[in-house]
Design a protein around this motif. Structure first.
Motif, PDB file in Angstrom:
ATOM      1  N   UNK A 226      -1.685  -2.287   1.169  1.00 46.66           N
ATOM      2  CA  UNK A 226      -0.534  -1.440   1.476  1.00 46.66           C
ATOM      3  C   UNK A 226       0.727  -1.936   0.786  1.00 46.66           C
ATOM      4  N   UNK A 227       0.741  -3.188   0.331  1.00 45.76           N
ATOM      5  CA  UNK A 227       1.946  -3.716  -0.299  1.00 45.76           C
ATOM      6  C   UNK A 227       2.240  -3.028  -1.617  1.00 45.76           C
ATOM      7  N   UNK A 228       1.201  -2.577  -2.316  1.00 47.71           N
ATOM      8  CA  UNK A 228       1.422  -1.852  -3.568  1.00 47.71           C
ATOM      9  C   UNK A 228       2.097  -0.516  -3.279  1.00 47.71           C
ATOM     10  N   UNK A 229       1.610   0.196  -2.271  1.00 54.38           N
ATOM     11  CA  UNK A 229       2.245   1.459  -1.891  1.00 54.38           C
ATOM     12  C   UNK A 229       3.639   1.228  -1.328  1.00 54.38           C
ATOM     13  N   UNK A 230       3.838   0.119  -0.615  1.00 55.03           N
ATOM     14  CA  UNK A 230       5.158  -0.179  -0.054  1.00 55.03           C
ATOM     15  C   UNK A 230       6.185  -0.414  -1.156  1.00 55.03           C
ATOM     16  N   UNK A 231       5.774  -1.091  -2.212  1.00 53.06           N
ATOM     17  CA  UNK A 231       6.704  -1.336  -3.315  1.00 53.06           C
ATOM     18  C   UNK A 231       7.089  -0.030  -4.010  1.00 53.06           C
ATOM     19  N   UNK A 257       5.077   3.500   7.647  1.00 51.36           N
ATOM     20  CA  UNK A 257       3.845   3.879   8.340  1.00 51.36           C
ATOM     21  C   UNK A 257       3.892   5.341   8.752  1.00 51.36           C
ATOM     22  N   UNK A 258       5.062   5.846   9.113  1.00 49.04           N
ATOM     23  CA  UNK A 258       5.188   7.255   9.482  1.00 49.04           C
ATOM     24  C   UNK A 258       4.820   8.166   8.318  1.00 49.04           C
ATOM     25  N   UNK A 259       5.176   7.774   7.106  1.00 47.29           N
ATOM     26  CA  UNK A 259       4.849   8.577   5.922  1.00 47.29           C
ATOM     27  C   UNK A 259       3.480   8.254   5.341  1.00 47.29           C
ATOM     28  N   UNK A 260       2.875   7.147   5.756  1.00 44.26           N
ATOM     29  CA  UNK A 260       1.556   6.735   5.250  1.00 44.26           C
ATOM     30  C   UNK A 260       0.697   6.350   6.453  1.00 44.26           C
ATOM     31  N   UNK A 261       0.142   7.375   7.107  1.00 41.09           N
ATOM     32  CA  UNK A 261      -0.599   7.144   8.336  1.00 41.09           C
ATOM     33  C   UNK A 261      -1.868   6.324   8.121  1.00 41.09           C
TER      34      UNK A 261
END
Length: 305
Positions: A226-231, A257-261
């Motif tokens: 998830x860190x790749x998507x978070x960046x 997390x709200x935008x990436x369930x």
């Protein structure tokens, strides 16, 4: 009735003639007196009128009804006469005649192939030249998709799922039910784990991306980092990753997390106080490689951090 008789004629009435008095010669001589003739009075005659017609006779008095008239039963109805039976014979079933481009009823597809299946078209109905890649529908029904709706599961029996977790030091199985497989116990969290520290964010990101890029250790397109998507998400919002110091990282990750369930189970939140309790990254590693790579990277990270 006969007409009434005419009335009798009336007699003329004698009227006395006026008398002219003679001049008086002597005062002692009285004037002559004239006597009027008697007047004849005619009695009125009553004219007879016709008598009124007699009243009509009264209607006859009928005796009262003592009972209702008896209803005569209707004659029995005859059953309907069935229609006459007309004999008939079945018409012969017409046999399909052979036709089409091959004499068997097939037609030419859009690629010009008789009885073809439009192999020259992709899922977007575009013509594809021979030898070029063609878009197809994935398991989710998306043209050119990557099966994103398919839940996470091992790709084959030769892959093992490995979760790397930060923020948990162990599991307390004191109150776990040994008869229930899903009861794994209670997690013991690391109170010293601080994901709001930019150094901690950078260390975890560098370590996980190093493992993801190792195609010999991790199966291709099998990691869930998830860190790749978070960046990418922070860059789209105009932020930088790692988050700067004194940033409310808990609020930022809650919005992420709200935008990436699909990453809601990869980030754990603590509420006393509010903080990031743990983070995890999932990998799938082939079993035939053994555990040497895993232990190498584990001790490398432990020593570095």
């Amino acid at each position: 009735p006969p007409p009434p008789p005419p009335p009798p004629p009336l007699s003329p009435t004698t009227t006395a003639a006026p008398t002219t008095a003679a001049p008086t010669t002597s005062a002692a001589t009285p004037p002559p007196t004239t006597t009027a003739a008697p007047t004849t009075t005619v009695a009125p005659t009553t004219t007879p009128y016709p008598s009124p017609p007699p009243p009509p006779p009264p209607p006859p008095i009928l005796p009262p009804l003592t009972s209702s008239p008896t209803r005569q039963p209707s004659p029995p109805s005859r059953p309907p006469t069935p229609p006459p039976t007309i004999p008939y014979t079945l018409a012969p079933t017409p046999q399909p005649t052979a036709g089409g481009c091959d004499g068997k009823g097939h037609t030419v597809d859009e690629c010009g192939v008789c009885a073809g299946t439009n192999d020259c078209l992709d899922c977007e109905h575009n013509h594809v030249q021979p030898g070029q890649p063609k878009k197809v529908l994935d398991a989710c029904g998306v043209c050119g998709g990557h099966d994103e709706c398919v839940p996470d599961k091992p790709l084959s029996q030769n892959l093992a799922t490995v979760n790397l977790v930060w923020g948990i030091v162990g599991v307390d199985r004191t109150h776990a039910d040994p008869n229930r497989v899903e009861d794994l116990g209670d997690a013991v969290y690391d109170d010293d784990f601080d994901f709001s520290d930019p150094l901690c964010q950078a260390s975890i990101f560098n370590f996980t991306t190093t493992i993801t890029n190792n195609t010999e250790l991790v199966a291709q397109n099998s990691s869930h980092n998830f860190l790749v998507e978070l960046k990418k998400w922070t860059a789209d919002k105009g932020f930088s990753y790692p988050f700067p110091l004194h940033t409310n990282v808990s609020v930022q990750l809650a919005q992420f997390v709200t935008n990436h369930r699909r990453y809601d189970s990869y980030i754990g939140f603590g509420f006393d106080p509010v903080r990031i309790a743990y983070v995890r990254v999932l990998y799938r590693i082939p079993l035939d490689l053994g555990c040497d790579y895993y232990y190498y990277y584990y001790y490398y990270y432990y020593y570095y951090y």
